[in-house]
Design a protein around this motif. Sequence first.
Motif, PDB file in Angstrom:
ATOM      1  N   GLY A   1     -14.462  -0.837  -7.051  1.00 19.32           N
ATOM      2  CA  GLY A   1     -13.796  -1.456  -5.918  1.00 19.32           C
ATOM      3  C   GLY A   1     -12.524  -2.196  -6.273  1.00 19.32           C
ATOM      4  O   GLY A   1     -11.602  -2.291  -5.442  1.00 19.32           O
ATOM      5  N   THR A   2     -12.447  -2.739  -7.469  1.00 16.64           N
ATOM      6  CA  THR A   2     -11.222  -3.421  -7.891  1.00 16.64           C
ATOM      7  C   THR A   2     -10.061  -2.433  -7.957  1.00 16.64           C
ATOM      8  O   THR A   2      -8.947  -2.724  -7.505  1.00 16.64           O
ATOM      9  CB  THR A   2     -11.425  -4.095  -9.254  1.00 16.64           C
ATOM     10  N   ASP A   3     -10.318  -1.253  -8.513  1.00 15.65           N
ATOM     11  CA  ASP A   3      -9.289  -0.222  -8.536  1.00 15.65           C
ATOM     12  C   ASP A   3      -8.903   0.205  -7.126  1.00 15.65           C
ATOM     13  O   ASP A   3      -7.744   0.549  -6.873  1.00 15.65           O
ATOM     14  CB  ASP A   3      -9.770   0.993  -9.326  1.00 15.65           C
ATOM     15  N   ALA A   4      -9.859   0.218  -6.211  1.00 19.52           N
ATOM     16  CA  ALA A   4      -9.545   0.586  -4.829  1.00 19.52           C
ATOM     17  C   ALA A   4      -8.468  -0.331  -4.263  1.00 19.52           C
ATOM     18  O   ALA A   4      -7.497   0.120  -3.643  1.00 19.52           O
ATOM     19  CB  ALA A   4     -10.802   0.533  -3.969  1.00 19.52           C
ATOM     20  N   LEU A   5      -8.591  -1.623  -4.499  1.00 12.22           N
ATOM     21  CA  LEU A   5      -7.585  -2.577  -4.025  1.00 12.22           C
ATOM     22  C   LEU A   5      -6.272  -2.425  -4.782  1.00 12.22           C
ATOM     23  O   LEU A   5      -5.195  -2.360  -4.185  1.00 12.22           O
ATOM     24  CB  LEU A   5      -8.117  -3.999  -4.184  1.00 12.22           C
ATOM     25  N   GLN A   6      -6.367  -2.375  -6.104  1.00  9.18           N
ATOM     26  CA  GLN A   6      -5.158  -2.310  -6.918  1.00  9.18           C
ATOM     27  C   GLN A   6      -4.355  -1.045  -6.636  1.00  9.18           C
ATOM     28  O   GLN A   6      -3.128  -1.092  -6.448  1.00  9.18           O
ATOM     29  CB  GLN A   6      -5.510  -2.372  -8.397  1.00  9.18           C
ATOM     30  N   LEU A   7      -5.010   0.100  -6.584  1.00 12.38           N
ATOM     31  CA  LEU A   7      -4.290   1.348  -6.383  1.00 12.38           C
ATOM     32  C   LEU A   7      -3.752   1.465  -4.957  1.00 12.38           C
ATOM     33  O   LEU A   7      -2.710   2.097  -4.740  1.00 12.38           O
ATOM     34  CB  LEU A   7      -5.181   2.537  -6.727  1.00 12.38           C
ATOM     35  N   THR A   8      -4.429   0.859  -4.001  1.00 11.81           N
ATOM     36  CA  THR A   8      -3.883   0.831  -2.642  1.00 11.81           C
ATOM     37  C   THR A   8      -2.580   0.049  -2.609  1.00 11.81           C
ATOM     38  O   THR A   8      -1.583   0.486  -2.013  1.00 11.81           O
ATOM     39  CB  THR A   8      -4.895   0.228  -1.665  1.00 11.81           C
ATOM     40  N   LEU A   9      -2.548  -1.097  -3.261  1.00 12.01           N
ATOM     41  CA  LEU A   9      -1.312  -1.883  -3.324  1.00 12.01           C
ATOM     42  C   LEU A   9      -0.214  -1.092  -4.026  1.00 12.01           C
ATOM     43  O   LEU A   9       0.935  -1.034  -3.551  1.00 12.01           O
ATOM     44  CB  LEU A   9      -1.568  -3.202  -4.042  1.00 12.01           C
ATOM     45  N   ARG A  10      -0.538  -0.484  -5.134  1.00 14.74           N
ATOM     46  CA  ARG A  10       0.469   0.283  -5.873  1.00 14.74           C
ATOM     47  C   ARG A  10       0.975   1.464  -5.048  1.00 14.74           C
ATOM     48  O   ARG A  10       2.165   1.775  -5.052  1.00 14.74           O
ATOM     49  CB  ARG A  10      -0.104   0.773  -7.201  1.00 14.74           C
ATOM     50  N   ALA A  11       0.064   2.123  -4.338  1.00 13.25           N
ATOM     51  CA  ALA A  11       0.462   3.269  -3.528  1.00 13.25           C
ATOM     52  C   ALA A  11       1.352   2.861  -2.358  1.00 13.25           C
ATOM     53  O   ALA A  11       2.115   3.680  -1.838  1.00 13.25           O
ATOM     54  CB  ALA A  11      -0.780   4.003  -3.014  1.00 13.25           C
ATOM     55  N   LEU A  12       1.262   1.600  -1.965  1.00 15.30           N
ATOM     56  CA  LEU A  12       2.124   1.062  -0.917  1.00 15.30           C
ATOM     57  C   LEU A  12       3.412   0.479  -1.501  1.00 15.30           C
ATOM     58  O   LEU A  12       4.190  -0.157  -0.775  1.00 15.30           O
ATOM     59  CB  LEU A  12       1.380  -0.022  -0.125  1.00 15.30           C
ATOM     60  N   ASP A  13       3.617   0.674  -2.801  1.00 11.18           N
ATOM     61  CA  ASP A  13       4.810   0.155  -3.499  1.00 11.18           C
ATOM     62  C   ASP A  13       4.897  -1.364  -3.433  1.00 11.18           C
ATOM     63  O   ASP A  13       5.985  -1.943  -3.333  1.00 11.18           O
ATOM     64  CB  ASP A  13       6.093   0.779  -2.933  1.00 11.18           C
TER      65      ASP A  13
ATOM     66  N   ALA B   1      -8.300 -11.215  -5.760  1.00 10.75           N
ATOM     67  CA  ALA B   1      -7.098 -11.801  -6.360  1.00 10.75           C
ATOM     68  C   ALA B   1      -6.699 -11.046  -7.625  1.00 10.75           C
ATOM     69  O   ALA B   1      -5.502 -10.825  -7.890  1.00 10.75           O
ATOM     70  CB  ALA B   1      -7.341 -13.267  -6.679  1.00 10.75           C
ATOM     71  N   GLU B   2      -7.672 -10.647  -8.388  1.00 10.79           N
ATOM     72  CA  GLU B   2      -7.421  -9.926  -9.635  1.00 10.79           C
ATOM     73  C   GLU B   2      -6.627  -8.648  -9.377  1.00 10.79           C
ATOM     74  O   GLU B   2      -5.666  -8.325 -10.100  1.00 10.79           O
ATOM     75  CB  GLU B   2      -8.773  -9.583 -10.268  1.00 10.79           C
ATOM     76  N   ALA B   3      -6.984  -7.911  -8.339  1.00 11.42           N
ATOM     77  CA  ALA B   3      -6.311  -6.658  -8.030  1.00 11.42           C
ATOM     78  C   ALA B   3      -4.843  -6.882  -7.684  1.00 11.42           C
ATOM     79  O   ALA B   3      -3.981  -6.077  -8.049  1.00 11.42           O
ATOM     80  CB  ALA B   3      -7.024  -5.956  -6.875  1.00 11.42           C
ATOM     81  N   VAL B   4      -4.557  -7.983  -6.974  1.00 11.81           N
ATOM     82  CA  VAL B   4      -3.169  -8.294  -6.617  1.00 11.81           C
ATOM     83  C   VAL B   4      -2.344  -8.525  -7.882  1.00 11.81           C
ATOM     84  O   VAL B   4      -1.230  -7.994  -8.041  1.00 11.81           O
ATOM     85  CB  VAL B   4      -3.114  -9.523  -5.691  1.00 11.81           C
TER      86      VAL B   4
END
Length: 372
Positions: A62-74, A92-95
């Motif tokens: 789930g942490t990757d789910a948040l992190q990669l969503t943010l990255r995919a949104l640039d 917070a960690e994912a951000v």
Amino acid sequence: MEEQVPFVDLNAMTAEVRPQIRAAWDGLLDAGQFVGGPVVEEFEGAWARYCGTTRAVGLANGTDALQLTLRALDIGPGDEVVLPAATFVATAEAVVLAGATPRFADVSPDTLLMTAETLEAAVTPRTRAVIVVHLYGQMADLGRLGRFADGAGLALIEDAAQAHGATWLGRRAGSVGRAGCFSFYPGKNLGAFGDAGAVVTSDDVLADRIACLRDHGRAPGSHVDHVAIGTNSRLDATQAAVLSAKLTRLDDWNTARRVAATRYREAFEYGPVRMVEEAPDARGVYHLAVVRVPDRDRLRDKLAAAGVQTGVHYPVPCHELEPYRRYATGPLPVAERAAREIVSLPMFPHITEDQVTRVCKAVREASGGFGE
């Protein structure tokens, strides 16, 4: 001496799906395809349909789910992302892992969820997104939050890691924002036999970008053409098989959780111990059954002596954790007070009527002297 009431019991859930999982694993052993393939695709399709989106992208956690969503949104360096201080640290960690800056918001004293007002108080000109956390399995008021986010030009991401099957105005968690991020850690309402996660969305471009990033940045259909700096965050087929088997039981298991939560709520309606509330128009799935109490340590000690296991989710708000203090911009009194008062009671689909009765009785007896 009576047996303990466990905080969580995964064995009964496993027993229900064991034959189906054994058969699926036998198929995987015969096919020899353990990463990707039809078993993963089958689960992704089923999970998207269940959540009410067109796409689901399976991930390692789930942490990757948040992190990669943010990255995919640039979203990254120079950008801010608002999130509630009352959440598991992974939000917070994912951000931070995405290179962005977390901005912590306070929460409602009734639901412990972010509100449009607490979001507005945290937004700055650098804010590009908001992660709304459906804490404990209760969905936030996405109507007001969504209207504010849209007006401010913010991408709204749902952290639904504890809200598998929860609804707001009949819409399932993960289907309202730009994307919904899930963890399938074993103790979740829909849990794997290890780490696993997913993003659901109806944005094909976003889904394709996340799918690229999860697989070392590979171009679609290619094994050697890497078009982005990605990572290795693929959902493996063994976990997908487990999740597909459990998904057929999820609604029934969530109903059982709500029945137990209703009994807790009724039992504590007039005492010093009170359940955390649901947001209006929301229907929770009670990943956790959380109460607030004036003297947490005393209550937990007495419950332990009575054979009732408990937990605390979470004893320190994110902005007070040492690595994240640099991002704090001031006190967040609701989240800070709640962190000192919350206790998680036993909650799992197969909790028996007798076990719930024992918990209620033990809580009432343990809290009898509060307020004196």
